[in-house]
Scaffold this motif. Sequence first.
Motif, PDB file in Angstrom:
ATOM      1  N   ALA A  71      79.887  85.258  13.159  1.00 60.68           N
ATOM      2  CA  ALA A  71      79.089  84.963  11.955  1.00 60.68           C
ATOM      3  C   ALA A  71      77.468  84.717  12.222  1.00 60.68           C
ATOM      4  O   ALA A  71      76.790  84.837  11.467  1.00 60.68           O
TER       5      ALA A  71
ATOM      6  N   HIS B 226      83.247  79.673   5.855  1.00 61.31           N
ATOM      7  CA  HIS B 226      82.027  80.540   5.891  1.00 61.31           C
ATOM      8  C   HIS B 226      81.864  81.436   4.741  1.00 61.31           C
ATOM      9  O   HIS B 226      81.967  82.583   4.465  1.00 61.31           O
TER      10      HIS B 226
ATOM     11  N   SER C  25      77.731  92.564  10.618  1.00 56.59           N
ATOM     12  CA  SER C  25      78.194  92.027   9.124  1.00 56.59           C
ATOM     13  C   SER C  25      79.656  91.776   9.271  1.00 56.59           C
ATOM     14  O   SER C  25      80.512  92.676   9.408  1.00 56.59           O
ATOM     15  N   PHE C  26      80.055  90.622   9.472  1.00 56.60           N
ATOM     16  CA  PHE C  26      81.507  90.421   9.533  1.00 56.60           C
ATOM     17  C   PHE C  26      82.250  90.377   8.205  1.00 56.60           C
ATOM     18  O   PHE C  26      82.091  89.380   7.311  1.00 56.60           O
ATOM     19  N   ARG C  27      83.170  91.276   8.261  1.00 57.91           N
ATOM     20  CA  ARG C  27      83.872  91.674   6.895  1.00 57.91           C
ATOM     21  C   ARG C  27      85.000  91.432   6.845  1.00 57.91           C
ATOM     22  O   ARG C  27      85.460  91.190   5.508  1.00 57.91           O
TER      23      ARG C  27
ATOM     24  N   GLN D 118      79.470  84.378   4.475  1.00 57.13           N
ATOM     25  CA  GLN D 118      79.627  86.072   5.034  1.00 57.13           C
ATOM     26  C   GLN D 118      80.506  86.717   3.816  1.00 57.13           C
ATOM     27  O   GLN D 118      81.009  86.343   3.275  1.00 57.13           O
TER      28      GLN D 118
END
Length: 232
Positions: A152, A193, A158-160, A196
């Motif tokens: 993150a 998170h 980009s943490f999907r 995110q």
Amino acid sequence: MSGHTVQDNIVAVRGRLESALQKAGRTPGSASLLAVSKKKPAEDVQAAYEAGQRSFGENYLQEALDKQQALSMLDITWHFIGAVQSNKTREIAEHFDWCHTVDRLKTARRLSEQRPDHLPPLNVCLQVNISRQESKSGAAPEEVETLAAEIATLPGLSFRGLMAIPAPTVSFNEQRLPFRALRELLDTLRINHPDQPLDTLSMGMSDDIDAAITEGSTLVRVGTAIFGARAS
């Protein structure tokens, strides 16, 4: 395989996907199809594109790069879904929109550092070895939170969400269990998170679409049902 056959198969798979969403009481269109085109020629990818498919998954880097060059005139979203070797991270970072198979911090850092500045962050999923198979890649479930916290922070990514390939089982209820476990992991990450996107559960293939959709999959990976059997 003719374009007409690929087109028919795309329609059939999409129909199956929407039927599974309806049975699960989910919103139409809340899961999408990733066409897995490994070991299939660029002509088949183009046929699927002409049938309205835009997202394609590839396992083998050089084969994928060749197809990307051949089909550069098409507006395709390319997903890398194969094992990520350290010597291939640069080309993955430079030529793909998504990578589903990040399973260690070293790989994530390399992808972030090597993502070109002129491109948006690389969309990534953390691969989880949800069935704890010795033969499969992926982070152990108990490692997910620590890895997620690190991923993150990486500016080039980009943490999907999460991806998994569970051990094959026969019954619908057995198939649901690992998918449920993956969804619960993602639910926890969303709480921890909130900054995110974490909008993606990449889970489900031809044999277990219904179970995956029932447990919340947002992206199913289908190859043979679209393109036919692959060459060995």
